[in-house]
Design a protein around this motif. Structure first.
Motif, short mmCIF file in Angstrom:
data_model
loop_
_atom_site.label_atom_id
_atom_site.label_comp_id
_atom_site.label_asym_id
_atom_site.label_seq_id
_atom_site.Cartn_x
_atom_site.Cartn_y
_atom_site.Cartn_z
N ASP A 133 0.87 -1.18 0.00
CA ASP A 133 0.00 0.00 0.00
C ASP A 133 0.90 1.22 0.00
OD1 ASP A 133 -2.48 -1.35 0.08
OD2 ASP A 133 -2.25 -1.69 2.23
N SER A 134 1.12 1.75 -1.18
CA SER A 134 2.09 2.84 -1.33
C SER A 134 1.55 3.87 -2.29
CB SER A 134 3.43 2.30 -1.85
OG SER A 134 4.30 3.34 -2.17
N SER A 135 1.96 5.11 -2.09
CA SER A 135 1.58 6.19 -3.00
C SER A 135 2.77 7.13 -3.22
CB SER A 135 0.38 6.97 -2.46
OG SER A 135 0.67 7.48 -1.16
N MET A 136 3.98 6.53 -3.30
CA MET A 136 5.18 7.33 -3.49
C MET A 136 5.27 7.95 -4.88
SD MET A 136 8.24 5.18 -1.66
CE MET A 136 9.43 6.29 -2.44
N SER A 137 4.76 7.23 -5.88
CA SER A 137 4.90 7.71 -7.26
C SER A 137 3.76 8.65 -7.63
CB SER A 137 4.93 6.52 -8.22
OG SER A 137 3.69 5.83 -8.19
N LYS A 138 4.00 9.42 -8.66
CA LYS A 138 3.01 10.35 -9.18
C LYS A 138 2.77 10.06 -10.65
CE LYS A 138 2.95 12.65 -5.29
NZ LYS A 138 1.79 12.56 -4.37
N ARG A 139 1.54 10.28 -11.08
CA ARG A 139 1.25 10.04 -12.50
C ARG A 139 2.05 11.01 -13.36
NH1 ARG A 139 -4.38 8.45 -15.53
NH2 ARG A 139 -3.49 8.43 -17.63
N VAL A 140 2.61 10.48 -14.45
CA VAL A 140 3.40 11.31 -15.37
C VAL A 140 2.44 12.17 -16.19
CG1 VAL A 140 5.00 11.29 -17.31
CG2 VAL A 140 5.22 9.57 -15.50
N ILE A 141 2.61 13.48 -16.10
CA ILE A 141 1.75 14.40 -16.83
C ILE A 141 2.38 14.74 -18.18
CG2 ILE A 141 0.71 15.35 -14.75
CD1 ILE A 141 2.64 17.69 -14.91
#
Length: 262
Positions: A133-141
């Motif tokens: 359960d991780s949210s370190m990455s961000k969607r590439v815009i």
């Protein structure tokens, strides 16, 4: 009598319904998510369809997929000759595809291989319990598309195509505004999802970024379908262990090959 022709739409639809997706994932992707840009060259023996070569020209190299029901019914040199004439490819051009064990033997028997084959595992996700359960990455815009394309190409992701950034979600991790890890999908729709192009810069390995990214992308795939795949070279034992830890298991063992149409 042996003949060759481009497959009609009706025949392509029939193949899509009857093919074993897990054992022929590359060819299935040509029939479905790559269908609009692929050509399908069929070989008929006495009116019976014996083999098909799918062809894509938008890779950095001539990319093919191959399918046959029975290798003993295939006239491979004739199929290659017709394909070479249809595509206009020089006989010295190096092409690429992925083959099962029996199909590999067929290509080897006709001396078509240009380099030693590479073992490749197609893995399917079967167990969510070990996903992080991780949210370190961000969607590439969109404004970062050029940067992440350069990052993945410099990392040797030769099967990455920049249009995948438009068709599929990609995620990345930055440090000092530079990508240090990124990954996304080759395919992303309800028929099936295939993770791909997951890469961590060598200076940042050992931090668990690949495991985190794979988990986050798998969670994203689960929102669409239960058919979630990824591919890995058989020699990449650390990656295989990581994927198994995250609930993936081997669905098919195949070979990546370089071959000629001669």
């Amino acid at each position: 009598m042996v003949s060759h022709e481009l497959l009609a739409e009706e025949t392509i639809n029939q193949l899509t319904k009857q093919i074993d997706k897990e054992q022929n994932l590359l060819f299935y992707s040509y029939l479905t998510q790559r269908r609009d840009s692929a050509f399908f060259i069929g070989q008929y023996v006495e009116g019976h369809l014996t083999a098909v070569l799918g062809y894509l020209s938008d890779f950095p190299f001539p990319a093919f997929s191959f399918y046959c029901g029975n290798v003993n019914e295939v006239y491979l040199p004739e199929l290659m000759t017709f394909t070479r004439e249809f595509t206009g490819l020089d006989h010295k051009i190096i092409c690429g595809t992925i083959l099962g064990a029996k199909e590999l033997e067929l290509f080897e028997a006709h001396n078509l291989l240009k380099n030693p084959p590479q073992t490749f595992l197609s893995m399917k996700h079967v167990d969510e319990s070990n996903l992080l359960d991780s949210s370190m990455s961000k969607r590439v815009i969109e404004e970062d598309f050029q940067n992440v394309t350069r990052f993945l190409h410099e990392g040797g992701m030769k099967f990455f195509m920049s249009e995948e950034l438009i068709r599929c979600p990609f995620y990345g991790v930055k440090e000092e505004n530079q990508f240090i890890a990124a990954g996304g999908f080759h395919f992303y729709d309800r028929s099936f999802v295939e993770l791909g192009n997951i890469y961590t810069h060598p200076d940042y390995r050992g931090r668990g970024l690949g495991k985190m990214l794979t988990s986050e992308l798998t969670h994203l795939g689960i929102e669409l379908t239960s058919d979630i795949y990824l591919g890995v070279l058989g020699e990449n034992l650390p990656a295989i262990r990581l994927y198994k830890d995250l609930g993936y298991e081997t669905a098919a063992q195949v070979s990546i090959i370089d071959f000629s149409l001669a």
